[in-house]
Motif scaffolding. Structure first.
Motif, mmCIF file in Angstrom:
data_model
loop_
_atom_site.group_PDB
_atom_site.id
_atom_site.type_symbol
_atom_site.label_atom_id
_atom_site.label_comp_id
_atom_site.label_asym_id
_atom_site.label_seq_id
_atom_site.Cartn_x
_atom_site.Cartn_y
_atom_site.Cartn_z
ATOM 1 N N ARG A 196 43.251 54.512 44.708
ATOM 2 C CA ARG A 196 43.504 52.875 44.678
ATOM 3 C C ARG A 196 43.308 52.177 45.933
ATOM 4 O O ARG A 196 42.241 51.437 45.844
ATOM 5 C CB ARG A 196 45.067 52.925 44.360
ATOM 6 N N ASP A 197 43.864 52.560 46.958
ATOM 7 C CA ASP A 197 43.642 51.871 48.175
ATOM 8 C C ASP A 197 42.081 52.232 48.789
ATOM 9 O O ASP A 197 41.318 51.363 49.340
ATOM 10 C CB ASP A 197 44.608 52.226 49.433
ATOM 11 N N GLN A 206 39.193 50.537 46.050
ATOM 12 C CA GLN A 206 39.432 49.126 45.618
ATOM 13 C C GLN A 206 38.468 48.382 46.706
ATOM 14 O O GLN A 206 37.952 47.363 46.298
ATOM 15 C CB GLN A 206 40.724 48.465 45.706
ATOM 16 N N PHE A 266 46.731 47.904 38.599
ATOM 17 C CA PHE A 266 46.453 46.986 37.082
ATOM 18 C C PHE A 266 46.471 45.524 37.671
ATOM 19 O O PHE A 266 47.411 44.783 37.352
ATOM 20 C CB PHE A 266 47.413 47.203 36.144
ATOM 21 N N SER A 312 44.081 41.732 38.574
ATOM 22 C CA SER A 312 43.067 40.992 37.927
ATOM 23 C C SER A 312 41.611 41.618 38.299
ATOM 24 O O SER A 312 41.309 41.972 39.456
ATOM 25 C CB SER A 312 43.171 39.785 38.267
ATOM 26 N N LYS A 331 38.982 40.169 38.132
ATOM 27 C CA LYS A 331 38.376 39.239 38.921
ATOM 28 C C LYS A 331 38.623 39.355 40.300
ATOM 29 O O LYS A 331 37.636 38.837 41.187
ATOM 30 C CB LYS A 331 38.473 37.610 38.355
ATOM 31 N N ASN A 360 52.176 41.726 38.495
ATOM 32 C CA ASN A 360 52.722 40.765 37.826
ATOM 33 C C ASN A 360 53.271 41.383 36.525
ATOM 34 O O ASN A 360 52.925 42.428 36.214
ATOM 35 C CB ASN A 360 52.088 39.470 37.497
ATOM 36 N N ARG A 406 50.152 46.426 31.090
ATOM 37 C CA ARG A 406 48.954 47.196 30.868
ATOM 38 C C ARG A 406 49.401 48.739 31.454
ATOM 39 O O ARG A 406 48.969 49.645 30.740
ATOM 40 C CB ARG A 406 47.867 46.739 31.846
ATOM 41 N N ASN A 454 45.989 37.272 49.187
ATOM 42 C CA ASN A 454 45.895 38.439 48.280
ATOM 43 C C ASN A 454 46.488 38.328 46.920
ATOM 44 O O ASN A 454 45.907 38.905 45.842
ATOM 45 C CB ASN A 454 46.850 39.500 48.941
ATOM 46 N N ASN A 477 47.600 35.207 45.913
ATOM 47 C CA ASN A 477 47.449 33.768 45.330
ATOM 48 C C ASN A 477 49.017 33.244 45.186
ATOM 49 O O ASN A 477 49.325 32.037 44.390
ATOM 50 C CB ASN A 477 46.773 33.444 44.208
ATOM 51 N N SER A 526 52.951 44.494 52.980
ATOM 52 C CA SER A 526 51.942 44.405 53.639
ATOM 53 C C SER A 526 52.350 43.512 55.049
ATOM 54 O O SER A 526 53.259 42.749 55.179
ATOM 55 C CB SER A 526 50.894 43.799 52.897
ATOM 56 N N THR A 585 48.612 46.814 57.488
ATOM 57 C CA THR A 585 47.540 46.437 56.703
ATOM 58 C C THR A 585 46.139 46.589 57.474
ATOM 59 O O THR A 585 44.997 46.860 56.930
ATOM 60 C CB THR A 585 47.726 45.187 56.165
ATOM 61 N N HIS A 599 52.781 53.283 55.669
ATOM 62 C CA HIS A 599 51.571 53.207 55.205
ATOM 63 C C HIS A 599 50.503 52.509 56.183
ATOM 64 O O HIS A 599 50.485 51.596 56.698
ATOM 65 C CB HIS A 599 51.578 52.115 54.093
HETATM 66 P P1 HMG Z 1 45.720 34.179 39.999
HETATM 67 O O1 HMG Z 1 44.257 33.965 40.021
HETATM 68 O O2 HMG Z 1 46.505 33.386 40.854
HETATM 69 O O3 HMG Z 1 46.304 34.634 38.666
HETATM 70 O O4 HMG Z 1 45.871 35.926 40.531
HETATM 71 P P2 HMG Z 1 46.463 33.904 37.153
HETATM 72 O O5 HMG Z 1 47.599 34.217 36.381
HETATM 73 O O6 HMG Z 1 45.629 32.412 37.278
HETATM 74 O O7 HMG Z 1 45.029 34.832 36.522
HETATM 75 C C1 HMG Z 1 43.735 34.654 36.750
HETATM 76 C C2 HMG Z 1 43.231 35.566 35.629
HETATM 77 O O8 HMG Z 1 43.561 36.741 35.835
HETATM 78 C C3 HMG Z 1 43.423 35.412 34.300
HETATM 79 O O9 HMG Z 1 42.607 35.494 33.441
HETATM 80 C C4 HMG Z 1 44.629 36.262 33.965
HETATM 81 O O10 HMG Z 1 45.020 36.604 32.589
HETATM 82 C C5 HMG Z 1 44.191 37.503 34.703
HETATM 83 P P3 HMG Z 1 41.532 34.319 32.779
HETATM 84 O O11 HMG Z 1 42.383 33.322 31.883
HETATM 85 O O12 HMG Z 1 41.163 33.648 34.033
HETATM 86 O O13 HMG Z 1 40.403 35.082 32.228
HETATM 87 N N1 HMG Z 1 45.236 38.286 35.196
HETATM 88 C C6 HMG Z 1 45.027 39.582 34.929
HETATM 89 N N2 HMG Z 1 44.279 40.399 34.422
HETATM 90 C C7 HMG Z 1 44.443 41.942 34.436
HETATM 91 N N3 HMG Z 1 45.549 42.229 34.868
HETATM 92 C C8 HMG Z 1 46.588 41.455 35.560
HETATM 93 C C9 HMG Z 1 46.291 40.163 35.499
HETATM 94 N N4 HMG Z 1 46.864 39.112 36.109
HETATM 95 C C10 HMG Z 1 45.984 37.981 36.008
HETATM 96 N N5 HMG Z 1 47.460 42.192 36.233
HETATM 97 C C11 HMG Z 1 46.802 37.803 40.810
HETATM 98 C C12 HMG Z 1 47.023 36.299 40.893
HETATM 99 C C13 HMG Z 1 48.036 38.341 41.613
HETATM 100 C C14 HMG Z 1 46.764 38.298 39.284
HETATM 101 C C15 HMG Z 1 45.528 38.115 41.730
HETATM 102 O O14 HMG Z 1 45.644 37.545 42.929
HETATM 103 C C16 HMG Z 1 45.300 39.600 42.025
HETATM 104 O O15 HMG Z 1 45.259 40.556 41.091
HETATM 105 N N6 HMG Z 1 45.461 40.100 43.052
HETATM 106 C C17 HMG Z 1 45.455 41.535 43.572
HETATM 107 C C18 HMG Z 1 44.639 41.649 44.813
HETATM 108 C C19 HMG Z 1 44.550 43.210 45.207
HETATM 109 O O16 HMG Z 1 44.708 44.152 44.295
HETATM 110 N N7 HMG Z 1 44.463 43.480 46.451
HETATM 111 C C20 HMG Z 1 44.364 44.433 47.019
HETATM 112 C C21 HMG Z 1 45.861 45.403 46.906
HETATM 113 S S1 HMG Z 1 46.872 44.970 48.150
HETATM 114 C C22 HMG Z 1 46.864 46.175 49.622
HETATM 115 O O17 HMG Z 1 45.680 46.663 49.341
HETATM 116 C C23 HMG Z 1 47.648 46.360 50.382
HETATM 117 C C24 HMG Z 1 48.253 47.698 50.459
HETATM 118 O O18 HMG Z 1 47.484 48.745 50.359
HETATM 119 C C25 HMG Z 1 49.439 47.877 51.630
HETATM 120 C C26 HMG Z 1 48.650 47.434 52.807
HETATM 121 O O19 HMG Z 1 47.807 48.339 53.255
HETATM 122 O O20 HMG Z 1 49.011 46.564 53.303
HETATM 123 C C27 HMG Z 1 49.056 47.680 49.029
#
Ligand code: HMG
Ligand code: MG
Length: 297
Positions: free
Chosen positions: A15-16, A19, A50, A52, A54, A83, A89, A112, A114, A143, A179, A207
């Motif tokens: 995952r990490d 991505q 799981f 987005s 996008k 979410n 999913r 990250n 929104n 994070s 992070t 982490h």
């Molecule tokens: P948004 O754009 O504000 O949300 O994103 P939305 O609800 O408007 O959704 C936008 C689109 O995404 C829509 O589709 C939704 O249906 C779809 P459209 O209508 O435009 O076709 N959607 C989804 N599709 C599939 N699965 C879902 C999902 N949710 C919405 N779950 C959101 C908000 C939270 C979804 C977005 O910002 C997001 O997915 N962010 C994830 C970012 C991410 O993964 N970052 C990396 C992981 S965190 C990390 O690495 C740190 C960690 O390792 C610890 C550390 O090191 O600190 C964990």
């Protein structure tokens, strides 16, 4: 120092690690990577996210990856969910454990996922409630607990309050996360003590990203304070596309080499992790940063 007899290593490479890789990795190769890590005895593997597609196109095949892996008895398989849509999913894919991910700084939270910190906690309360109704375990990340790429210092009191909130909503463990890889052994006790005033130490995981080469030293400092769960990624893959300047996670090989040397059991076979990393190295198209991996050539 007195070391615990056993430490739990959470493998986050699939995952990490993935991505953040620019190369397109085939779904079958991601599955093979997870299966190789399972064979190596990993007690917990974070398989995918799981989120987005996008926002993180690299993991757009999360559903197929999760469904495609061979589950080994003795390994727990988890995945990030941002979410309720992500939780649905995960449920459909057959997950029994998921991870939510909050931030201790507003700017990173907004970039990250929104959402503001408070909005995200509201979202995660809903995720936790439904997951637990369905008998799923929820892990929480926090994070920027050691510093934010946009805001710099983050107050330890804020880290502690949010960690407390994540446990209160039903997470079994909070992975206090560096992070951007800026934590050092002088800071680790301050953060663990602040969080530990609210959360029992056996529910604190760490982490570390290894941007400045301090991750192993941080683990040593944390072992001394009673923490026994650490995240790591095979080969040292990793980084967050929304955290500029962050390098990979602490490499699983480097961590296992140190823990083996200290006589601390993990259940993980170092050679098997090396094999999994070599495989993924050939797919991502660049050398992986694990020092142990480089040393064994
Ligand atoms: P948004 O754009 O504000 O949300 O994103 P939305 O609800 O408007 O959704 C936008 C689109 O995404 C829509 O589709 C939704 O249906 C779809 P459209 O209508 O435009 O076709 N959607 C989804 N599709 C599939 N699965 C879902 C999902 N949710 C919405 N779950 C959101 C908000 C939270 C979804 C977005 O910002 C997001 O997915 N962010 C994830 C970012 C991410 O993964 N970052 C990396 C992981 S965190 C990390 O690495 C740190 C960690 O390792 C610890 C550390 O090191 O600190 C964990
Ligand atoms: Mg991370």
């Amino acid at each position: 120092m007195v070391f615990p007899p056993r430490v739990s290593v959470v493998e986050v490479g699939p995952r990490d690690g993935l991505q953040n890789e620019p190369a397109r990795i085939a779904t079958a190769d991601k599955i093979a990577y997870v299966n190789a890590l399972s064979r190596g005895g990993a007690p917990v593997i974070e398989v995918t996210a799981f989120v987005s597609p996008k926002w993180i196109p690299q993991l757009a095949d999360a559903d197929d990856v999760y469904r495609g892996i061979t589950r080994r008895e003795g390994t727990r398989y988890t995945a990030l969910v941002p979410n309720l849509a992500g939780l649905s999913r995960a449920e459909t894919a057959g997950a029994t454990e998921v991870a939510i991910f909050a931030s201790a700084s507003e700017t990173f939270s907004r970039r990250n996922i929104n959402q503001s910190i408070e909005e995200s906690l509201e979202t995660y309360r809903g995720v936790c409630a439904r997951a637990r109704e369905n008998g799923m375990r929820v892990r929480a990340y926090l994070s920027t607990a050691f510093g934010c790429p946009f805001e710099g210092d983050v107050p330890a009191a804020r880290v502690a309050t949010i960690a407390d909130a994540l446990i209160a909503m039903g997470a079994f463990e909070v992975a206090v996360s560096d992070t951007i890889g800026s934590a050092h052994p002088g800071q680790v006790p301050r953060i663990i003590e602040a969080v530990g005033a609210h959360v029992p130490v056996n529910r604190i995981a760490l982490h570390f990203h290894d941007t400045r080469g301090t991750a192993l030293a941080n683990v040593l400092a944390a072992l001394d304070l009673g923490v026994t769960t650490f995240d790591a990624s095979a080969g040292g893959l990793g980084g967050c596309p929304y955290a500029p300047g962050a390098a990979g996670n602490l490499a699983t090989e480097d961590l296992i080499y140190m823990l083996d040397g200290l006589g601390v059991e993990t259940g993980i076979t170092l050679e098997a992790v090396v094999e999994a990393s070599r495989f993924m190295e050939s797919r991502v198209g660049h050398a992986l940063p694990s020092r142990y991996l480089q040393a064994v050539g």
